[in-house]
Design an enzyme around this catalytic site. Structure first.
Site, PDB file in Angstrom:
ATOM      1  N   GLU A   1      49.298  23.939 -31.751  1.00  0.00           N
ATOM      2  CA  GLU A   1      48.049  24.599 -31.343  1.00  0.00           C
ATOM      3  C   GLU A   1      48.291  25.917 -30.616  1.00  0.00           C
ATOM      4  OE1 GLU A   1      48.690  21.375 -31.068  1.00  0.00           O
ATOM      5  OE2 GLU A   1      47.013  20.232 -31.881  1.00  0.00           O
TER       6      GLU A   1
ATOM      7  N   LYS B   1      32.765  13.916 -30.183  1.00  0.00           N
ATOM      8  CA  LYS B   1      32.680  13.493 -31.580  1.00  0.00           C
ATOM      9  C   LYS B   1      31.275  13.027 -31.954  1.00  0.00           C
ATOM     10  CE  LYS B   1      35.352  11.002 -35.036  1.00  0.00           C
ATOM     11  NZ  LYS B   1      36.489  10.111 -35.319  1.00  0.00           N
TER      12      LYS B   1
ATOM     13  N   PHE C   1      41.600   7.304 -25.600  1.00  0.00           N
ATOM     14  CA  PHE C   1      42.721   7.845 -26.378  1.00  0.00           C
ATOM     15  C   PHE C   1      42.482   9.326 -26.672  1.00  0.00           C
ATOM     16  CE2 PHE C   1      44.667   8.726 -30.583  1.00  0.00           C
ATOM     17  CZ  PHE C   1      45.979   8.723 -30.149  1.00  0.00           C
ATOM     18  N   GLN C   2      43.463  10.138 -26.392  1.00  0.00           N
ATOM     19  CA  GLN C   2      43.399  11.592 -26.575  1.00  0.00           C
ATOM     20  C   GLN C   2      42.233  12.215 -25.826  1.00  0.00           C
ATOM     21  OE1 GLN C   2      43.924  12.529 -30.817  1.00  0.00           O
ATOM     22  NE2 GLN C   2      46.113  12.582 -30.438  1.00  0.00           N
TER      23      GLN C   2
ATOM     24  N   MET D   1      66.090  40.039 -20.570  1.00  0.00           N
ATOM     25  CA  MET D   1      65.434  40.562 -19.380  1.00  0.00           C
ATOM     26  C   MET D   1      65.790  39.711 -18.158  1.00  0.00           C
ATOM     27  SD  MET D   1      63.753  43.213 -18.595  1.00  0.00           S
ATOM     28  CE  MET D   1      62.582  43.991 -19.700  1.00  0.00           C
TER      29      MET D   1
END
Lengths: 184, 589
Positions: free
Chosen positions: B52, B164, B114-115, B486
């Site tokens: 993502e 959802k 869940f999630q 760097m």
């Protein structure tokens, strides 16, 4: 750590704050939406601003607007930033610095529970009268007072109650409004 | 007129109504209804990413190169948390982005389902605004409002978290009317105050040592802002420098261009900033990489600051003439007012200033010692730049973060806006490869190159697979010094050359890696073979990982060290950088 291992510099440029800090009361008009308080408080913590008092309640039900009164302690430069950063939040309508904009009224309400008997009880009542505190609950060994006024007045009342059997205190935080005919 | 549809269909319909053609995303349980709605239409094309974070940087590259918002679609929980880096990056660099995150059903919110994660809580401080849609009735308004907020004022990312059950629910959809869509409390100020613009032009008319200091705001205000900047620069004859984010707004080929300013900016740009008498900041925010020591920053100048975000004014540096407004509109007014007052550039009055600038320029602060045996990173970028100039295609450059990014900003030159995509504010390693994918999606026929380092590129390497899947011929130009360059440079300067964990060990064979992904790998180690290898990369019609083995311990110069003002910049021929930082600098922690 050994001196020779001290870093010889930094990736950031640091400057010292030279301005004196001040205490200001801000009035913030916001949409009364879920999470608005978290947004405002999150802004203060994320940017390191100090909140001394914060009060929030819906003030215009029809337009679903809430008014937040927040007392902050900061340097003049940071105070300007706080105002601008608050105005930058999408659900914030207006921000007024009441302290900077002229005369304003500040009031706070406290509920104070005092328990005791005998002389203490009589003294408690005399002082409550002097502070125009209302008795909102009473039992044979306790009172609950409601006292309204400037925060300093409430501070002194609480200090006087301390030796007389102070049990607990709850305060609303500051509500403030400007004097004169103008609204926000 | 309202139309009945499900929440999931509304999401796709609203995207389509706002002209969205591409969306970067990754499916998951809570997002399935939206994916199902997407499956049944062909207006919006979905690019399947590998992580993502990749989706967010692709959306940033897409947005930065087109001026349109980048769209991201991810699932709940880990889908949303993986997007946080890209959201923060977009907030810091003012990139318009809309990130739709799916959420567990409203009935399960707060049950540690869940999630499930508190997406609006987590993203509150890394978005311009965010929404949790609890009722289907609110969805159409929120979708349209999100576009308004993401793309207007100071642009930024907006998250829309959709449970959802709201995606499944039926409701009334109405089309957006952006003309009449007004937010009650969100009203960015677009037009600058005319008295302030007048005062600014008056200052400019009296300037003897003026400088334009421009930033990403000019790019965000659209191509017309860049045109107006060119016009104003021509009218006034003033020198122009820019921040990292503003490169391309003013053509690098123009003689008035002084190169980038700041920590790794050119000698002439930084000294001119220090010595100027009138500074005209257009769409930049006095970032700490630009100002150096605040108390020694441009001590003798009157400062004009044009910014669309009022909170940028006086945040870091006190200015004399603040102008709040859109860069394009303010520039257009400045041009008009300047013309109304004079028809001459200030050529004569500022001739001594230009003479001084030419002296600084002659120092050639971007110079470096080239080598016959090792490829110098600066040389690799110079040769890449020369090779791309001969291409008929439009050229877009993205970068990762570190030395290679600064060398790219110094040695690759841009004549047009929206051609340079880099992570400036947040400094996100791993930005460049997915950003290049996003740019290539928006510009399929263009030449898109990610100038990368071998450490950064490994952070989002897997998106090469996305490039292969969608036949996006991005070129990943890896300056491989086997160091986090760097970090190593700062350890060299500040920490007694104790190189704690700043080297790349167990590096993959990038050629084989490219082939494993289905792309092409090229490795080049010798300066003599570099041009031919670059030509081979540019000729290949597909994604290429180009592994350039460069000098390992090159420092990126010039550099303004800590505790130093602009006029004490370190130049490439300075013998020992470590000795330059004095006692005062040492005290900075």
């Amino acid at each position: 750590m050994n001196a020779h291992l001290q870093p010889t510099g930094s990736a950031y440029f640091l400057t010292k704050e030279t301005q004196e800090i001040e205490r200001h009361t801000l009035s913030v008009l916001v949409d009364n939406e879920p999470g608005i308080l978290a947004r405002v408080v999150g802004l203060f913590s994320a940017r390191g601003y100090n909140i001394e008092s914060l009060t929030v309640s819906e003030t215009e039900h029809g337009r679903r607007l809430s008014r937040i009164t927040v007392v902050v302690i900061a340097t003049p430069r940071v105070l300007v930033q706080i105002k601008l950063q608050l105005e930058r939040l999408v659900p914030v309508h207006k921000v007024h610095d009441l302290t900077a904009e002229g005369a304003s009224l500040e009031r706070e309400l406290a509920l104070i529970k005092v328990a005791g008997s005998g002389d203490h009880r009589a003294e408690t009542l005399r002082l409550a009268d002097a502070f125009r505190a209302q008795i909102v609950d009473a039992s044979v060994e306790s009172f609950v007072f409601e006292v309204t006024g400037k925060p300093a007045k409430i501070d002194s009342f609480i200090a006087l109650m301390q030796p007389l059997g102070l049990v607990e205190v709850v305060r609303t935080g500051l509500a403030a409004i400007s004097r004169g005919p103008q609204g926000m | 007129m309202a139309e009945k549809m499900t929440g999931a269909e509304m999401v796709i319909q609203a995207l389509s109504d706002h002209g969205v053609e591409h969306i970067f995303g990754y499916p998951g349980g809570a997002a399935l209804p939206i994916y199902d709605a997407m499956f049944q239409q062909d207006q919006v094309q979905h690019i399947l990413v590998r992580h993502e974070q990749g989706a967010t940087h692709m959306a940033e590259g897409y947005a930065r190169s087109t001026g349109k918002p980048g769209i991201v679609l991810v699932t709940s929980g880990p889908g949303a948390t993986n997007a946080v880096t890209g959201l923060t990056d977009a907030l810091m660099d003012s990139i318009p982005m809309i990130c739709i995150t799916a959420q567990v059903p409203t009935t399960l919110i707060g049950t540690d389902a869940f999630q499930e994660c508190d997406t609006v809580g987590i993203t509150r401080s890394c978005t311009k605004y965010n929404y949790l849609v609890k009722r289907i009735e609110d969805l159409p308004r929120i979708m349209h409002e999100a576009f308004l907020i993401a793309t207007t004022g100071r642009p930024g990312p907006v998250v829309i978290d959709i449970p959802k059950d709201v995606q499944f629910a039926l409701g009334d959809y109405y089309k957006p009317d952006m003309e009449t869509l007004r937010h009650q409390s969100y009203r960015p100020q677009m037009d600058g105050d005319s008295a302030a613009i007048e005062a600014a032009v008056d200052l400019m008319l009296k300037a003897e040592r003026p400088i334009f200091y421009t930033g990403g705001g000019v790019i965000n205000a659209g191509p017309e802002a860049s045109d107006l900047l060119r016009e104003l620069a021509e009218l006034t004859g003033f020198p122009v420098t820019s921040t990292l984010m503003g490169l391309g707004a003013f053509p690098a080929s123009n003689p008035q261009w002084m190169g980038m300013l700041g920590m790794h900016g050119t000698y002439e740009a930084n000294l001119a900033m220090h010595d100027c008498d009138v500074m005209i900041n257009i769409g930049a925010r006095f970032d700490d990489r630009i100002t150096g020591r605040i108390d020694a920053f441009s001590p003798h100048s009157r400062k004009i600051h044009v910014d669309i975000d009022p909170s940028s004014i006086n945040k870091v540096v006190r200015v004399d003439v603040p102008i709040i407004g859109d860069c394009a509109r303010v520039l257009s007014e400045m041009v008009r007012v300047w013309r109304s007052k004079t028809n001459q550039p200030r050529t004569e009055a500022i001739a001594p200033w230009w003479k001084q600038i030419e002296k600084w320029r002659a120092v050639n602060s971007l110079g470096y010692k080239n080598s016959d045996t090792t490829i110098k990173p600066q040389y690799a970028i110079e040769r890449l730049y020369e090779a791309t100039r001969k291409q008929a295609k439009d050229v877009y450059i993205t970068t990762e973060v570190g030395q290679h990014q600064m060398w790219a900003a110094q040695h690759f030159h841009f004549d047009k806006p929206n051609r340079w995509m880099t992570s400036g504010g947040l400094g996100t390693m791993g930005y460049g490869l997915p950003a290049a994918v996003g740019v290539q999606v928006a510009h399929p026929d263009a030449l898109v190159i990610d100038i990368a380092g071998e450490a950064s590129v490994q952070m989002t390497m897997q998106e090469l697979s996305t490039a292969v899947q969608y036949r996006l011929p991005i070129k990943v130009f890896i300056l491989n010094n086997e160091r986090m360059g760097m970090v190593r440079q700062w350890q060299d300067l500040l920490h007694g050359s104790r190189y704690a964990h700043s080297y790349s060990e167990s590096l993959p064979d990038f050629v084989k890696l490219a082939e494993a992904y289905g792309g092409k790998g090229i490795r080049c180690e010798s300066p003599a073979e570099l041009d031919a290898a670059i030509a081979e990369m540019l000729d290949y019609d597909g994604p290429v990982l180009f592994d350039v083995i460069v000098e390992k311990d090159e420092n990126c110069l010039p550099m303004i060290p800590s505790g130093k003002p602009h006029n004490e910049i370190i130049l490439p021929d300075t013998a020992n950088i470590g000795d330059i930082i004095d006692e005062k600098g040492r005290q900075l922690v």
